[in-house]
Design a protein around this motif. Sequence first.
Motif, PDB file in Angstrom:
ATOM      1  N   PHE A   1       0.689  -0.827   0.018  1.00  0.00           N
ATOM      2  CA  PHE A   1       0.177   0.071   0.109  1.00  0.00           C
ATOM      3  C   PHE A   1       0.636   1.234  -0.313  1.00  0.00           C
ATOM      4  O   PHE A   1       0.826   1.961  -0.526  1.00  0.00           O
ATOM      5  N   PHE A   2       1.852   1.346   1.250  1.00  0.00           N
ATOM      6  CA  PHE A   2       2.338   2.385   0.816  1.00  0.00           C
ATOM      7  C   PHE A   2       3.575   2.551   0.043  1.00  0.00           C
ATOM      8  O   PHE A   2       4.162   3.962  -0.265  1.00  0.00           O
TER       9      PHE A   2
ATOM     10  N   TYR B   1       2.952   1.675  -3.196  1.00  0.00           N
ATOM     11  CA  TYR B   1       2.448   2.555  -4.016  1.00  0.00           C
ATOM     12  C   TYR B   1       1.746   4.374  -4.121  1.00  0.00           C
ATOM     13  O   TYR B   1       1.521   4.304  -5.053  1.00  0.00           O
ATOM     14  N   LYS B   2       1.862   4.843  -2.651  1.00  0.00           N
ATOM     15  CA  LYS B   2       1.687   5.421  -2.909  1.00  0.00           C
ATOM     16  C   LYS B   2       3.091   6.430  -2.825  1.00  0.00           C
ATOM     17  O   LYS B   2       2.799   8.239  -3.076  1.00  0.00           O
ATOM     18  N   GLY B   3       4.091   5.899  -2.595  1.00  0.00           N
ATOM     19  CA  GLY B   3       4.775   6.998  -2.778  1.00  0.00           C
ATOM     20  C   GLY B   3       6.415   6.628  -1.886  1.00  0.00           C
ATOM     21  O   GLY B   3       5.982   6.820  -0.868  1.00  0.00           O
TER      22      GLY B   3
ATOM     23  N   TYR C   1       5.951   8.322   1.289  1.00  0.00           N
ATOM     24  CA  TYR C   1       5.268   7.876   2.316  1.00  0.00           C
ATOM     25  C   TYR C   1       5.963   6.656   2.923  1.00  0.00           C
ATOM     26  O   TYR C   1       5.853   6.454   3.735  1.00  0.00           O
TER      27      TYR C   1
END
Length: 446
Positions: free
Chosen positions: A164-165, A167-169, A172
């Motif tokens: 999840f993190f 893919y957030k960038g 993050y």
Amino acid sequence: MQKKKSSIGWRNENKHPSLSEVFSSVSVPKQKGIWKKLFAFTGPGLLIAVGYMDPGNWATDIAGGSQFGYMLLSVIFISNFFAIILQHLALKLGIVCERDLAQACRDHYPPLISFILWILCEISIAACDLAEIIGSVLALKLLFGIPITWGVLITAIDILIILFFQYKGFRYIESVVAALIFTILVCFSFEIISSKPEIVPILKGIIPNPEIIKNSHSFYISIGILGATVMPHNLYLHSSIIQTRDYPRTTEGKKMAIKYATIDSTLSLSLAFFINAAILIISAATFHKAGYTEVADIMYAHKLLNPILGSSLSGVFFALALLASGQNSTLTGTLAGQIVMEGFINIKFKPWIRRLITRLIAIVPAIIVSIVYGEKGTTKLLIISQIILSIQLSFAIVPLVNFTGNSEKMGPFVNGPILKISAWVITIIIILLNIFLLYNTFLGRR
């Protein structure tokens, strides 16, 4: 006819940047503001610092403090100094050559040597992942009473959190790591205040004591502290993630990047020194002072904290710090695994597949040992994981020191005479000490 090299000092052209999905994704301000640039480069050092405060360090620090008081603080300090030098070389390699250490090995060594180095590195990452699992599992048991076997299975869920993190960038990921490090820092600050250590003995402990070498047992634990401090996968990781910064790929731009990245790395590793020292100080101020001089087990240390300090919160903060340490190391271990696989064999897997493979390799022995031997078995497994890391360490340091000392590869950024000599001295010391540690471990001598 000799094949012409497509890039100065390297056999192959580096067509695929390291961690291509986040390569040069963090902007660096072009103006001359020092603090803004420093903030832009802050992050990779924190990810690296995680490896120097992972659960694998805890047992050696606790054992050192309980048996010898504050005397081995100097060993942690020296180990941290070694780490600062080696991580500087790693970030410099990534910035100057625009290759991570794995890519550099692939482009320098024959395919067979490169393949062997890759296998050794994969084994060490699996061993590191094993230590992270055990740390998280023990923390879950201490905090919530979750059985060891179920805790091992629960740790597999962190795959989804990491993805999840990711893919957030990249910022993050760095923010999550910073938050977990802050949690560890708060927990150990509370523990230090509660344990009321003596200031003068602490200051004396930072100064190397000849007794460390004279006493064979303290010398053995000192080598263990060193072996658990310098992590081989961190060298691969740092040489890659520093390239997430969008600095000018020119001589001046690289000079600027090395300057600020080194400040970030040094400050972050200084924080890691504080946390490692805190573990030993708390152990010395509680267990050693109370006469418990044989504490080397994380679970036993937790059990003793509450009655000695007279506060139920002591055990809670200890377990919370352990959980944060394990989860933090999981994040960085995932990235290191991706970097090593892509760098050495130029094969890309989807992140969830890569993570699943690494976690399964580590989970299987953890489940078997937890079922058969319980808590004592997982503690021994933690020690075995550190031995594997010690074996791999030399195979990461030697190429790094060799590459950064090569003028053909580094050009004007090649290590100067003092740095070059210092790097090789550190390398030789680490190799000899790790050989001594392995020799004594396998012979059963303590």
